[in-house]
Design a protein around this motif. Structure first.
Motif, mmCIF file in Angstrom:
data_model
loop_
_atom_site.group_PDB
_atom_site.id
_atom_site.type_symbol
_atom_site.label_atom_id
_atom_site.label_comp_id
_atom_site.label_asym_id
_atom_site.label_seq_id
_atom_site.Cartn_x
_atom_site.Cartn_y
_atom_site.Cartn_z
ATOM 1 N N ASP A 379 37.253 49.584 47.820
ATOM 2 C CA ASP A 379 38.285 48.586 47.535
ATOM 3 C C ASP A 379 37.714 47.179 47.390
ATOM 4 O O ASP A 379 38.381 46.190 47.715
ATOM 5 C CB ASP A 379 39.366 48.609 48.617
ATOM 6 C CG ASP A 379 40.019 49.976 48.750
ATOM 7 O OD1 ASP A 379 40.706 50.390 47.804
ATOM 8 O OD2 ASP A 379 39.799 50.643 49.780
ATOM 9 N N ASN A 380 36.517 47.083 46.873
ATOM 10 C CA ASN A 380 35.891 45.786 46.616
ATOM 11 C C ASN A 380 36.034 45.429 45.139
ATOM 12 O O ASN A 380 36.156 46.308 44.276
ATOM 13 C CB ASN A 380 34.417 45.823 47.007
ATOM 14 C CG ASN A 380 34.229 46.210 48.458
ATOM 15 O OD1 ASN A 380 34.742 45.555 49.355
ATOM 16 N ND2 ASN A 380 33.500 47.304 48.700
ATOM 17 N N VAL A 381 35.987 44.139 44.824
ATOM 18 C CA VAL A 381 36.243 43.662 43.468
ATOM 19 C C VAL A 381 35.180 42.642 43.071
ATOM 20 O O VAL A 381 34.884 41.713 43.836
ATOM 21 C CB VAL A 381 37.635 43.003 43.361
ATOM 22 C CG1 VAL A 381 37.856 42.435 41.967
ATOM 23 C CG2 VAL A 381 38.734 43.992 43.707
ATOM 24 N N LEU A 382 34.623 42.799 41.867
ATOM 25 C CA LEU A 382 33.823 41.769 41.203
ATOM 26 C C LEU A 382 34.549 41.432 39.911
ATOM 27 O O LEU A 382 34.784 42.306 39.076
ATOM 28 C CB LEU A 382 32.416 42.277 40.898
ATOM 29 C CG LEU A 382 31.565 41.363 39.996
ATOM 30 C CD1 LEU A 382 31.224 40.061 40.699
ATOM 31 C CD2 LEU A 382 30.293 42.078 39.537
ATOM 32 N N ARG A 383 34.912 40.152 39.730
ATOM 33 C CA ARG A 383 35.687 39.799 38.544
ATOM 34 C C ARG A 383 35.358 38.378 38.086
ATOM 35 O O ARG A 383 34.851 37.560 38.835
ATOM 36 C CB ARG A 383 37.180 39.928 38.831
ATOM 37 C CG ARG A 383 37.743 38.941 39.831
ATOM 38 C CD ARG A 383 39.171 39.277 40.210
ATOM 39 N NE ARG A 383 39.738 38.274 41.120
ATOM 40 C CZ ARG A 383 40.819 38.456 41.862
ATOM 41 N NH1 ARG A 383 41.467 39.614 41.804
ATOM 42 N NH2 ARG A 383 41.273 37.501 42.648
ATOM 43 N N ASN A 384 35.633 38.149 36.806
ATOM 44 C CA ASN A 384 35.587 36.808 36.220
ATOM 45 C C ASN A 384 34.233 36.131 36.413
ATOM 46 O O ASN A 384 34.160 34.912 36.601
ATOM 47 C CB ASN A 384 36.692 35.928 36.823
ATOM 48 C CG ASN A 384 38.062 36.541 36.701
ATOM 49 O OD1 ASN A 384 38.389 37.188 35.715
ATOM 50 N ND2 ASN A 384 38.893 36.360 37.726
ATOM 51 N N SER A 385 33.158 36.895 36.360
ATOM 52 C CA SER A 385 31.831 36.372 36.672
ATOM 53 C C SER A 385 30.863 36.602 35.522
ATOM 54 O O SER A 385 31.081 37.475 34.673
ATOM 55 C CB SER A 385 31.293 37.031 37.955
ATOM 56 O OG SER A 385 32.120 36.738 39.060
ATOM 57 N N SER A 386 29.793 35.827 35.513
ATOM 58 C CA SER A 386 28.713 36.028 34.545
ATOM 59 C C SER A 386 27.438 36.363 35.302
ATOM 60 O O SER A 386 27.124 35.740 36.319
ATOM 61 C CB SER A 386 28.513 34.781 33.677
ATOM 62 O OG SER A 386 28.124 33.664 34.461
ATOM 63 N N ILE A 387 26.727 37.358 34.807
ATOM 64 C CA ILE A 387 25.489 37.832 35.422
ATOM 65 C C ILE A 387 24.444 37.925 34.325
ATOM 66 O O ILE A 387 24.635 38.631 33.326
ATOM 67 C CB ILE A 387 25.692 39.204 36.092
ATOM 68 C CG1 ILE A 387 26.754 39.104 37.186
ATOM 69 C CG2 ILE A 387 24.381 39.738 36.647
ATOM 70 C CD1 ILE A 387 27.215 40.444 37.706
ATOM 71 N N ALA A 388 23.351 37.201 34.483
ATOM 72 C CA ALA A 388 22.316 37.170 33.454
ATOM 73 C C ALA A 388 20.948 37.407 34.068
ATOM 74 O O ALA A 388 20.605 36.799 35.082
ATOM 75 C CB ALA A 388 22.335 35.816 32.732
ATOM 76 N N TYR A 389 20.191 38.283 33.464
ATOM 77 C CA TYR A 389 18.808 38.595 33.787
ATOM 78 C C TYR A 389 18.666 39.368 35.097
ATOM 79 O O TYR A 389 18.908 38.868 36.181
ATOM 80 C CB TYR A 389 17.939 37.333 33.860
ATOM 81 C CG TYR A 389 17.805 36.613 32.543
ATOM 82 C CD1 TYR A 389 17.156 37.211 31.467
ATOM 83 C CD2 TYR A 389 18.325 35.335 32.365
ATOM 84 C CE1 TYR A 389 17.030 36.560 30.251
ATOM 85 C CE2 TYR A 389 18.210 34.677 31.160
ATOM 86 C CZ TYR A 389 17.567 35.291 30.104
ATOM 87 O OH TYR A 389 17.453 34.648 28.905
#
Length: 904
Positions: A379-389
């Motif tokens: 029930d964890n959430v990762l949202r609205n983010s940018s991940i580079a490299y």
């Protein structure tokens, strides 16, 4: 200047109250009304009380003080620490870590390195006596030029790999060929021949023994592996310790590089670390270490949330570090993060969490569960983010009911293992509305070696996946192997496109179900450009595959929609696909059509809906829900029903598109008609176009370019500067091949976070023919929230629909509430996906309570029914910070349904 705004995509009225008013951030107590707000600043002191006038110095100290419902409000600056909260929040009162409004906060995994001393001729003589390969080397030349500096430093031995930064950009380890500044586009050499342990190349002309001790990185067929050279001779290197997986005999091409030798250090920004001598060498640009900030990675994780629950991390930046959770972590929300250089390692080692019996190809698992942003638990959430490299994953998901939504993930898996943009384990997890661009192997990976054989209940939907397979081949945008059971897993409404040139010498389909994978449903997906073997490839590999359903998919440019490789089949349904499909005993084919006569609306702009005269109309077998919504009496073959608002894939991004031909000045370029109208081309090294008064808003960290180039020109670069032709460099955009100068694709590159209004200068760095540009944009992820995540939905019902799950039966007088929505530094536009049969349907948009400040009224355009969703967009009062958002329906008695809301 011609600028296309996303707001123009949907016509809708929003009446804003107080058009010149701006709603500032109410401190986080607005989202956690029961708790205290503690302030943290780089000028603070942990012995102070944490007030706005007497802030704490470290985030960790706040974490130790804060309880459920409290907020650690972090002010601008760089924080070099690992935050390990000892306390949990609760469902009603989460514990929150968030950036103060309008302030850029970075949790940094590196520390500055100082105390540099110039390497002298005498130092070189002493080093050469111990290492004769230094004589006449590029290192020796660099020392002679006065550019090499050394510092005695013990870098952490417990990190997966060392990482050095110069002026906030990752610096390359000295290597052959020279790696350059972009780890996702490092040049590689090509082997002429190979055996199980030996690789041959005439370019390896150095004397016998020269390469002993160097690290070999090899990408051959579907395998990437590393090992230390045990012997070498002119024309070859030998690594006796490599596993017996596929060896190094080139399957079409073996790409490789060599590193780990001081003699290779010969370009500015390159480094070498002598582990035994605990000495770091760097070639300093300009030759003065006082003019350059050098940092070395010290901490693998910026946040360690192992065992924690009900914690929110909002609006932070991370550099050279990641976030860890554990199998007992639950209800953690990671929202609005900007993460660069998330995981780094140079040696590919078997993943410590591998679950299958040992076999020679276990090296494939390197980094699969231990790299990237880690969502373990439930029930964890990762949202609205940018991940580079990332050398490994962008994100890894294990456990149950975790969600990865509305993120942009670029340049992951640049070591080429079975890590991925998103590595998916566990069951019942959701990966939706993400943009995943540029991966060494696959965009999304499910691998039985770490995931086991049960991958049931996942939803992989509405993602845009591109430029996958950059280092190895025999890949898919979504790759699943081996003997994995996908029962109740749905892969739908994705776009999968522009496979990398390396990958296309072997299968590079949209979805690759390898080695007896079973029971998946693949529906309503679209592929185009070099997606060889179609939308779906099922490969039993001589074994047996069963239970998979392939329904209403569209192959836009490649002939095949479905390929079936050798083996036996039963229970395979193949229905309503647009593109050729293979047949086999045990596969039932119904209402499939070739795509050659599909009459697509506009293939040049990748619009693969069908036109009014298409034979795909009225030709499908009804197959709900995949054929729902057609305006015709009989459904449409393919991924798009005729007359239905076109579904969109990928993350919701904030920014405006700038037509390339709208430049203020140009030098050396020309224009021609192509793509969406006019493009700018003839870029040779040094050619430039410039643009006036480009608005980066309150912060952009991503550049998108719609560009075309051919294979020989791949990986050449556009340098992006602001304010002047020699102004600050905010990014370098390396162009992936599209297979021709008339094949345009959207490509992405990370840039330094930039805000405000600037002139922009785009300069070609390279030799000739870099590419033709149609448009570009500076972007960041918008704040998108799924309707069904509302903490309050009085009077409504949760149901299947839209992009998965929606709130429906919304009537006048109901109330919808969303907790802790991050408006960042400022949002002034609202988007929604809504369905309504009513001629009068409105939502009053209020902050912090049902009767809080009203920032607008969203008036919906009728869509014809409560199940037919369409985008709705318009302006709201500019709002910043974190707020609870309440939607109050009004107008007709029956309003309809809501899929998601977003704020730009």
């Amino acid at each position: 200047m011609k600028i296309r705004s996303y707001a123009a995509l949907a016509a809708v009225a929003i009446v804003a109250t107080g058009a010149l008013m701006q709603i500032p951030m109410t401190p986080a107590a607005s989202a956690n009304s029961a708790g205290a707000v503690f302030h943290i600043a780089t000028t603070g002191d942990d012995d102070d009380g944490g007030s706005s006038s007497s802030p704490f110095r470290t985030i960790q100290h706040c974490a130790e003080v804060a309880q459920a419902g409290d907020t650690c409000l972090i002010h601008e600056g760089t924080y070099r620490e690992t935050i390990t909260p000892p306390h949990d929040g609760t469902a009603a009162h989460p514990l929150t870590f968030q950036a103060a409004t309008g302030e850029r906060v970075v949790v940094d995994g590196s520390d500055p390195v100082t105390g540099w001393e110039q390497v002298t001729g005498a130092d070189l003589a002493a080093l050469s006596s111990a290492d004769p390969t230094l004589t006449g080397s590029e290192f020796a030349s660099s020392v002679g030029g006065g550019a090499v500096y050394r510092v005695d430093v013990a870098l952490p031995a417990d990190l997966p790999g060392q990482q050095i930064f110069l002026d906030d950009r990752m610096a390359p380890e000295a290597a052959w060929p020279h790696a350059g500044d972009d780890p996702a586009h490092s040049p590689k050499a090509h082997a002429d021949w190979g055996t199980q342990t030996q690789l041959g190349d005439d370019a390896l002309s150095q004397p016998a023994g020269y390469w002993v001790g160097a690290r070999l990185l090899s990408h051959n067929w579907f395998v990437s592996e590393t090992g230390r050279v045990t012997s070498s001779a002119p024309g070859s290197v030998t690594v006796d310790t490599l596993p017996s997986c596929v060896g190094m005999s080139p399957n079409t091409t073996n790409y490789y590089s060599l590193s780990g030798k001081l003699a290779l250090l010969g370009r500015d920004r390159e480094w070498h670390y002598d582990e035994q001598g605990e000495a770091l060498y760097v070639r300093i640009p300009g030759g003065d270490p006082d003019d350059v900030r050098v940092e070395a990675k010290q901490r693998e994780f910026g946040f360690d949330l192992s065992g924690r629950s009900h914690i929110a991390v909002i609006g932070l930046g991370l550099k050279g570090t990641s976030i860890r959770t554990s199998s007992t972590t639950h209800h953690v929300t990671l929202d609005g993060l900007s993460v660069r250089y998330v995981s780094e390692y140079a040696d590919l080692e078997i993943d410590q969490n591998k679950v299958t019996p040992t076999d020679p190809c276990d090296v494939l698992t390197a980094g699969e569960t231990t790299s990237g942003i880690q969502l373990h638990g439930s029930d964890n959430v990762l949202r609205n983010s940018s991940i580079a490299y990332s050398a490994g994953n962008g994100v890894v998901v294990t456990g149950q009911r975790n969600s990865v939504r509305n993120n942009i993930i670029t340049d992951a898996d640049y070591m080429g293992s079975y890590a991925a943009g998103v590595n998916l384990l566990g069951t019942d997890n959701t990966v939706m509305h993400n943009t995943i661009a540029g991966t060494g192997r696959s965009s999304i990976n499910i691998d039985n070696k770490v995931a086991g054989y049960d991958a049931s209940g996942h939803r992989i939907a509405y993602n845009d996946m591109s430029h996958y397979g950059k280092l190895v081949h025999d890949v898919g945008a979504v790759y699943v192997c081996c003997r994995v059971d996908l029962a109740d897993t749905l892969i739908d409404h994705n776009t999968m496109r522009d496979a990398a040139p390396v990958s296309t010498v072997a299968p590079a389909p949209g979805v690759y179900l390898d080695l007896e994978t079973i029971n998946g449903t693949i529906a309503n997906n679209v592929t185009w450009n070099r997606t060889s073997y179609g939308v779906v490839l099922i490969n039993p590999n001589g074994g047996h595959a069963s239970g998979t359903k392939v329904i209403n998919n569209t192959s836009g440019t490649d002939r095949k929609a479905l390929s079936l490789f050798g083996g036996t089949y039963d229970g395979i349904e193949v229905t309503n696909n647009l593109g050729d499909v293979d047949s086999a005993p045990g596969a039932t084919l119904t209402s499939n059509l070739p795509n050659g006569t599909a009459a697509f609306t506009n293939p040049a702009t990748h619009d693969f809906t069908v036109g009014s005269g298409s034979p795909a109309r009225n030709a499908a077998t009804p197959r709900p829900p995949h054929t729902d919504g057609s305006s015709d009496a009989t459904p449409t073959v393919g991924a798009h029903q005729f007359g239905v608002p076109t579904w969109r894939s990928g993350a919701t991004l904030q920014g405006s598109t700038i037509e390339a031909e709208s430049y203020a000045a140009s030098a050396g370029t020309s224009t021609r008609s192509a793509a969406s109208g006019t493009v700018v081309g003839s870029f040779d090294g040094g050619d430039r176009v410039s643009y006036s008064d480009i608005d980066f808003g309150d912060g952009r960290d991503l550049m998108r370019m719609t560009v075309a180039t051919d294979d020989p020109y791949e990986n050449q670069t556009f340098q992006i500067r602001i304010d002047a032709a020699d102004g600050p460099v905010i990014g370098e955009f390396r162009v992936d091949s599209t297979g021709g100068f008339d094949r345009f694709s959207e490509q992405y590159a990370s840039i330094a976070p930039t805000s405000g209004v600037h002139d922009v200068f785009v300069t070609a760095i390279g030799w000739a023919g870099i590419g033709d540009v149609d448009s570009f944009a500076f972007l960041t992820t918008a704040t998108q929230v799924e309707a069904e995540t509302a903490h309050l939905h009085r009077g409504t019902t949760v149901a299947e629909g839209g992009t998965g799950t929606v709130l429906t039966r919304i009537d006048r007088g109901d109330v919808l509430g969303f907790r802790g929505v991050d408006f960042g530094r400022g949002r002034s536009e609202m988007l929604a996906s809504a369905a309504t049969p009513a001629s009068r349907a409105n939502f009053a948009v209020r902050l912090d309570s049902e009767r809080g400040p009203k920032i607008g009224t969203l008036t919906l355009d009728p869509t014809g029914s409560s199940s037919r969703f369409a985008p709705q967009a318009g302006a709201v009062v500019k709002t910043s910070g974190v707020h609870d958002v309440f939607l109050i329906p009004s107008g007709s008695q029956t309003i309809g349904s809501l899929d998601w809301i977003a704020f730009h």
